[in-house]
Scaffold this motif. Structure first.
Motif, PDB file in Angstrom:
ATOM      1  N   ASP A  95     -37.512   7.045  23.560  1.00 25.15           N
ATOM      2  CA  ASP A  95     -36.230   7.740  23.747  1.00 25.15           C
ATOM      3  C   ASP A  95     -36.104   9.016  22.916  1.00 25.15           C
ATOM      4  O   ASP A  95     -35.018   9.574  22.807  1.00 25.15           O
ATOM      5  CB  ASP A  95     -35.079   6.797  23.409  1.00 25.15           C
ATOM      6  CG  ASP A  95     -35.179   6.241  21.997  1.00 25.15           C
ATOM      7  OD1 ASP A  95     -36.102   6.641  21.259  1.00 25.15           O
ATOM      8  OD2 ASP A  95     -34.346   5.386  21.643  1.00 25.15           O
ATOM      9  N   ALA A 150     -36.062   9.416  19.832  1.00 26.95           N
ATOM     10  CA  ALA A 150     -35.288   9.251  18.588  1.00 26.95           C
ATOM     11  C   ALA A 150     -36.171   9.538  17.383  1.00 26.95           C
ATOM     12  O   ALA A 150     -37.389   9.314  17.403  1.00 26.95           O
ATOM     13  CB  ALA A 150     -34.733   7.836  18.503  1.00 26.95           C
ATOM     14  N   GLN A 152     -31.272  -3.631  19.557  1.00 25.98           N
ATOM     15  CA  GLN A 152     -30.921  -2.472  18.747  1.00 25.98           C
ATOM     16  C   GLN A 152     -29.590  -2.717  18.038  1.00 25.98           C
ATOM     17  O   GLN A 152     -28.586  -3.006  18.696  1.00 25.98           O
ATOM     18  CB  GLN A 152     -30.816  -1.214  19.611  1.00 25.98           C
ATOM     19  CG  GLN A 152     -32.128  -0.788  20.252  1.00 25.98           C
ATOM     20  CD  GLN A 152     -31.989   0.499  21.053  1.00 25.98           C
ATOM     21  OE1 GLN A 152     -30.888   1.056  21.182  1.00 25.98           O
ATOM     22  NE2 GLN A 152     -33.093   0.991  21.580  1.00 25.98           N
ATOM     23  N   GLY A 156     -26.804  -0.971  16.219  1.00 25.16           N
ATOM     24  CA  GLY A 156     -26.335   0.407  16.136  1.00 25.16           C
ATOM     25  C   GLY A 156     -25.463   0.716  14.939  1.00 25.16           C
ATOM     26  O   GLY A 156     -24.857  -0.162  14.325  1.00 25.16           O
ATOM     27  N   LYS A 203     -22.581   3.998  13.990  1.00 26.55           N
ATOM     28  CA  LYS A 203     -21.842   5.079  14.640  1.00 26.55           C
ATOM     29  C   LYS A 203     -21.020   5.880  13.635  1.00 26.55           C
ATOM     30  O   LYS A 203     -20.833   5.470  12.483  1.00 26.55           O
ATOM     31  CB  LYS A 203     -20.915   4.510  15.704  1.00 26.55           C
ATOM     32  CG  LYS A 203     -19.851   3.583  15.150  1.00 26.55           C
ATOM     33  CD  LYS A 203     -19.006   2.977  16.263  1.00 26.55           C
ATOM     34  CE  LYS A 203     -17.966   2.007  15.703  1.00 26.55           C
ATOM     35  NZ  LYS A 203     -17.127   1.413  16.775  1.00 26.55           N
ATOM     36  N   LEU A 240     -27.344   6.229  15.075  1.00 27.70           N
ATOM     37  CA  LEU A 240     -28.684   5.694  14.874  1.00 27.70           C
ATOM     38  C   LEU A 240     -28.694   4.196  15.173  1.00 27.70           C
ATOM     39  O   LEU A 240     -27.671   3.587  15.407  1.00 27.70           O
ATOM     40  CB  LEU A 240     -29.183   5.990  13.445  1.00 27.70           C
ATOM     41  CG  LEU A 240     -28.313   5.487  12.263  1.00 27.70           C
ATOM     42  CD1 LEU A 240     -28.618   4.030  11.939  1.00 27.70           C
ATOM     43  CD2 LEU A 240     -28.552   6.351  11.032  1.00 27.70           C
ATOM     44  N   TYR A 241     -29.891   3.629  15.155  1.00 25.92           N
ATOM     45  CA  TYR A 241     -30.029   2.186  15.363  1.00 25.92           C
ATOM     46  C   TYR A 241     -31.287   1.712  14.651  1.00 25.92           C
ATOM     47  O   TYR A 241     -32.191   2.500  14.345  1.00 25.92           O
ATOM     48  CB  TYR A 241     -30.090   1.832  16.849  1.00 25.92           C
ATOM     49  CG  TYR A 241     -31.276   2.417  17.570  1.00 25.92           C
ATOM     50  CD1 TYR A 241     -32.486   1.703  17.659  1.00 25.92           C
ATOM     51  CD2 TYR A 241     -31.224   3.670  18.171  1.00 25.92           C
ATOM     52  CE1 TYR A 241     -33.586   2.232  18.319  1.00 25.92           C
ATOM     53  CE2 TYR A 241     -32.311   4.194  18.829  1.00 25.92           C
ATOM     54  CZ  TYR A 241     -33.492   3.486  18.915  1.00 25.92           C
ATOM     55  OH  TYR A 241     -34.585   4.021  19.559  1.00 25.92           O
ATOM     56  N   TYR A 262     -33.791   4.507  13.593  1.00 20.53           N
ATOM     57  CA  TYR A 262     -34.067   5.594  14.531  1.00 20.53           C
ATOM     58  C   TYR A 262     -32.797   6.403  14.761  1.00 20.53           C
ATOM     59  O   TYR A 262     -31.764   5.855  15.148  1.00 20.53           O
ATOM     60  CB  TYR A 262     -34.578   5.028  15.857  1.00 20.53           C
ATOM     61  CG  TYR A 262     -35.785   4.146  15.694  1.00 20.53           C
ATOM     62  CD1 TYR A 262     -37.069   4.674  15.723  1.00 20.53           C
ATOM     63  CD2 TYR A 262     -35.640   2.780  15.464  1.00 20.53           C
ATOM     64  CE1 TYR A 262     -38.187   3.858  15.552  1.00 20.53           C
ATOM     65  CE2 TYR A 262     -36.741   1.958  15.288  1.00 20.53           C
ATOM     66  CZ  TYR A 262     -38.011   2.497  15.332  1.00 20.53           C
ATOM     67  OH  TYR A 262     -39.101   1.684  15.145  1.00 20.53           O
ATOM     68  N   ARG A 279     -30.673   8.875  16.821  1.00 18.23           N
ATOM     69  CA  ARG A 279     -30.624   9.258  18.226  1.00 18.23           C
ATOM     70  C   ARG A 279     -30.731  10.773  18.386  1.00 18.23           C
ATOM     71  O   ARG A 279     -30.137  11.547  17.623  1.00 18.23           O
ATOM     72  CB  ARG A 279     -29.335   8.753  18.871  1.00 18.23           C
ATOM     73  CG  ARG A 279     -29.196   7.240  18.839  1.00 18.23           C
ATOM     74  CD  ARG A 279     -27.969   6.783  19.583  1.00 18.23           C
ATOM     75  NE  ARG A 279     -27.778   5.336  19.442  1.00 18.23           N
ATOM     76  CZ  ARG A 279     -28.391   4.421  20.171  1.00 18.23           C
ATOM     77  NH1 ARG A 279     -29.256   4.810  21.113  1.00 18.23           N
ATOM     78  NH2 ARG A 279     -28.163   3.131  19.991  1.00 18.23           N
ATOM     79  N   SER A 280     -31.459  11.170  19.409  1.00 15.54           N
ATOM     80  CA  SER A 280     -31.710  12.589  19.651  1.00 15.54           C
ATOM     81  C   SER A 280     -30.415  13.347  19.908  1.00 15.54           C
ATOM     82  O   SER A 280     -29.600  12.954  20.740  1.00 15.54           O
ATOM     83  CB  SER A 280     -32.636  12.740  20.863  1.00 15.54           C
ATOM     84  OG  SER A 280     -32.844  14.105  21.160  1.00 15.54           O
ATOM     85  N   SER A 331     -27.829  13.673  18.002  1.00 18.26           N
ATOM     86  CA  SER A 331     -26.584  13.087  17.476  1.00 18.26           C
ATOM     87  C   SER A 331     -26.142  13.698  16.145  1.00 18.26           C
ATOM     88  O   SER A 331     -24.982  13.565  15.771  1.00 18.26           O
ATOM     89  CB  SER A 331     -26.752  11.583  17.301  1.00 18.26           C
ATOM     90  OG  SER A 331     -27.769  11.295  16.350  1.00 18.26           O
TER      91      SER A 331
END
Length: 203
Positions: free
Chosen positions: A37, A39, A71, A73, A75, A84-85, A95, A97-98, A100
């Motif tokens: 993904d 990430a 995953q 998460g 937030k 991330l997660y 990881y 998130r791309s 974010s």
């Protein structure tokens, strides 16, 4: 945690809403990415970091070759955007998130999509609220109409019962008067047919 200007030692990152979300001793742009993904792979066992995130939902995904992945998460604490997660029990390896997280002055490649999604979601919620209010108003209108109809039926029934009562009373009175008239006529006829003879007491 206060906002800081990025330096060679401190790299602060912000959520798309502008909230300071993540601080790292190394730039995350230099870290490897996950193929599944895109990430960013962050190893917190070797890199110092801090975040202001809160726990998010847990996702259960099915990867290739029927491999399952869970995953956990995290937030943004302000707007709830997934940041991330982590996978597995090690909380230090996660990881990002791309797209974010942003550096100060950066623009996210997905910011327009996120804002559009939020706008569409708010518009949908507004439409649902208006539809709900309209449905409620129509229900109250129907309820009021039904109540008026019931009240009208009750009044008509009461009127009918009153008229019926008057009619029955009138018929009863007529029957009584008819009987009285019949009795009076009979007595008169008897009197005419059998006149009373006067007797002289001196005789």
């Amino acid at each position: 945690m206060s906002n800081k200007t990025p330096t060679s030692d401190i790299n602060d990152y912000y959520c798309l809403c502008g909230t300071l979300a993540f601080v790292s001793a190394m730039p995350i742009g230099d870290m490897p990415k996950r193929k599944t993904d895109d990430a960013i792979i962050f190893d917190g066992r070797t890199i110092q970091y801090k975040d202001t995130l809160v726990d998010d939902i847990t996702l259960k995904l099915l990867r290739g070759d029927d491999k399952k992945e869970t995953q956990y998460g995290r937030k943004c604490s302000a707007c709830g955007l997934p940041i991330l997660y982590r996978v597995g029990e090690d909380r230090k390896v996660f990881y990002i998130r791309s797209g974010s997280l942003l550096r100060r002055g950066e623009e996210s490649p997905i910011i327009d999509e996120v804002l559009r999604a939020n706008t569409d979601d708010e518009e949908q919620k507004l439409q649902e609220h208006l539809a709900s209010m309209q449905t409620l108003a129509e229900a109250k209108k129907i309820e009021k109409t039904q109540a008026m109809s019931i009240e009208k039926e009750e009044l008509e029934l009461e009127k009918h019962l009153t008229e019926t009562s008057y009619e029955m009373n009138a018929k009863a009175i007529h029957r009584v008067l008819g009987k009285q008239k019949t009795i009076g006529t009979t007595l008169k006829e008897d009197s005419e047919e059998n006149p009373t003879t006067s007797v002289d007491p001196n005789q």
